[in-house]
Design a protein around this motif. Structure first.
Motif, PDB file in Angstrom:
ATOM      1  N   SER A 100       0.850  -1.180   0.000  1.00  0.00           N
ATOM      2  CA  SER A 100       0.000   0.000   0.000  1.00  0.00           C
ATOM      3  C   SER A 100       0.894   1.242   0.000  1.00  0.00           C
ATOM      4  O   SER A 100       2.020   1.206   0.459  1.00  0.00           O
ATOM      5  CB  SER A 100      -0.873  -0.020   1.245  1.00  0.00           C
ATOM      6  N   THR A 101       0.372   2.336  -0.498  1.00  0.00           N
ATOM      7  CA  THR A 101       1.150   3.573  -0.484  1.00  0.00           C
ATOM      8  C   THR A 101       1.055   4.267   0.867  1.00  0.00           C
ATOM      9  O   THR A 101       1.764   5.214   1.122  1.00  0.00           O
ATOM     10  CB  THR A 101       0.659   4.537  -1.584  1.00  0.00           C
ATOM     11  N   LYS A 102       0.180   3.800   1.730  1.00  0.00           N
ATOM     12  CA  LYS A 102       0.037   4.372   3.062  1.00  0.00           C
ATOM     13  C   LYS A 102       0.321   3.293   4.100  1.00  0.00           C
ATOM     14  O   LYS A 102      -0.231   2.210   4.055  1.00  0.00           O
ATOM     15  CB  LYS A 102      -1.375   4.915   3.244  1.00  0.00           C
ATOM     16  N   SER A 103       1.174   3.626   5.045  1.00  0.00           N
ATOM     17  CA  SER A 103       1.536   2.673   6.083  1.00  0.00           C
ATOM     18  C   SER A 103       0.397   2.532   7.089  1.00  0.00           C
ATOM     19  O   SER A 103      -0.265   3.504   7.440  1.00  0.00           O
ATOM     20  CB  SER A 103       2.806   3.126   6.803  1.00  0.00           C
ATOM     21  N   THR A 104       0.185   1.311   7.566  1.00  0.00           N
ATOM     22  CA  THR A 104      -0.821   1.060   8.601  1.00  0.00           C
ATOM     23  C   THR A 104      -0.183   1.018   9.991  1.00  0.00           C
ATOM     24  O   THR A 104      -0.884   0.841  10.976  1.00  0.00           O
ATOM     25  CB  THR A 104      -1.546  -0.278   8.354  1.00  0.00           C
ATOM     26  N   GLU A 152      11.673   0.716  11.013  1.00  0.00           N
ATOM     27  CA  GLU A 152      11.227   1.963  11.633  1.00  0.00           C
ATOM     28  C   GLU A 152      11.674   2.011  13.089  1.00  0.00           C
ATOM     29  O   GLU A 152      11.993   0.997  13.688  1.00  0.00           O
ATOM     30  CB  GLU A 152       9.706   2.081  11.550  1.00  0.00           C
ATOM     31  N   ASP A 200      -0.167  -4.010  13.193  1.00  0.00           N
ATOM     32  CA  ASP A 200      -0.193  -2.554  13.093  1.00  0.00           C
ATOM     33  C   ASP A 200       0.531  -1.878  14.251  1.00  0.00           C
ATOM     34  O   ASP A 200       0.738  -0.665  14.237  1.00  0.00           O
ATOM     35  CB  ASP A 200      -1.636  -2.044  13.030  1.00  0.00           C
ATOM     36  N   LYS A 249       1.029   2.032  13.442  1.00  0.00           N
ATOM     37  CA  LYS A 249       0.491   3.071  14.317  1.00  0.00           C
ATOM     38  C   LYS A 249       1.491   3.597  15.344  1.00  0.00           C
ATOM     39  O   LYS A 249       1.241   4.613  15.958  1.00  0.00           O
ATOM     40  CB  LYS A 249      -0.723   2.542  15.087  1.00  0.00           C
ATOM     41  N   PHE A 261       4.921  -2.949   3.957  1.00  0.00           N
ATOM     42  CA  PHE A 261       4.470  -1.571   4.165  1.00  0.00           C
ATOM     43  C   PHE A 261       5.485  -0.639   3.512  1.00  0.00           C
ATOM     44  O   PHE A 261       6.650  -1.002   3.350  1.00  0.00           O
ATOM     45  CB  PHE A 261       4.332  -1.260   5.670  1.00  0.00           C
ATOM     46  N   PRO A 262       5.071   0.560   3.113  1.00  0.00           N
ATOM     47  CA  PRO A 262       6.010   1.491   2.493  1.00  0.00           C
ATOM     48  C   PRO A 262       7.029   1.989   3.510  1.00  0.00           C
ATOM     49  O   PRO A 262       6.691   2.235   4.668  1.00  0.00           O
ATOM     50  CB  PRO A 262       5.119   2.631   2.003  1.00  0.00           C
ATOM     51  N   SER A 263       8.286   2.103   3.076  1.00  0.00           N
ATOM     52  CA  SER A 263       9.340   2.588   3.966  1.00  0.00           C
ATOM     53  C   SER A 263      10.427   3.263   3.145  1.00  0.00           C
ATOM     54  O   SER A 263      10.873   2.721   2.137  1.00  0.00           O
ATOM     55  CB  SER A 263       9.951   1.437   4.765  1.00  0.00           C
ATOM     56  N   THR A 264      10.855   4.410   3.610  1.00  0.00           N
ATOM     57  CA  THR A 264      11.954   5.109   2.951  1.00  0.00           C
ATOM     58  C   THR A 264      13.297   4.558   3.421  1.00  0.00           C
ATOM     59  O   THR A 264      14.336   4.946   2.914  1.00  0.00           O
ATOM     60  CB  THR A 264      11.906   6.619   3.261  1.00  0.00           C
TER      61      THR A 264
END
Length: 150
Positions: A19-23, A135, A58, A25, A101-104
């Motif tokens: 997904s382009t948005k991370s879930t 993260e 999450d 929390k 999940f998306p991550s830089t």
């Protein structure tokens, strides 16, 4: 050549599943970098009161690593600092990587959670914990665990 084609295909499939948005929390980029104890485990001083911490994909345990050489050793440093609810010695096994999940912080642009099965003597059912090396977050003891005695 076949391996290269397979790898590229895997990357495309993986990227399309993320997904382009991370879930996630509980990411905290301002969390302190964990400190090592004399026995090469992380020094953990906080206990989570959130029953989802570590048990829910999450709300993973965000361990973070600085370089790829720290990737799996930091998971061991975290898990080796924990004990069962009455101080029992833990054993653990990595079962899988899941939940992209998306991550830089990844060259692929995506991160994965690692799922660990954690056991101790006298336990009725093994516990599954979700660990995230991509993260940062404040390291805490999950509900139902204690710290290993020094």
């Amino acid at each position: 050549m076949k391996k290269t084609v397979l790898f590229v295909a895997l990357l495309i499939v993986t990227a399309s599943c993320v997904s382009t948005k991370s879930t996630l929390k509980n990411v905290d980029n301002n969390a302190p970098i964990p400190v090592l104890s004399k026995d090469n485990t992380f020094v953990i001083t906080q206990f989570s009161t959130d029953k989802r911490y570590g048990y829910n994909k999450d709300y993973p345990i965000n361990i973070f690593f600085r370089t790829s050489k720290d990737e799996s050793i930091n998971q061991q440093r975290y898990l080796n600092a924990l004990a069962g609810p009455k101080g029992e010695k833990l054993t653990y096994t990595k079962l899988e990587s899941c939940c992209p999940f998306p991550s830089t912080k990844s060259d692929m642009g995506a991160g994965f959670l690692d799922v660990y099965e954690v056991k101790w003597e006298g336990q009725k059912k093994p516990v599954l914990l979700y660990l995230n090396i991509y993260e940062k977050g404040v390291l805490m003891v999950p509900v139902g665990f204690s710290l290993k005695k020094k």
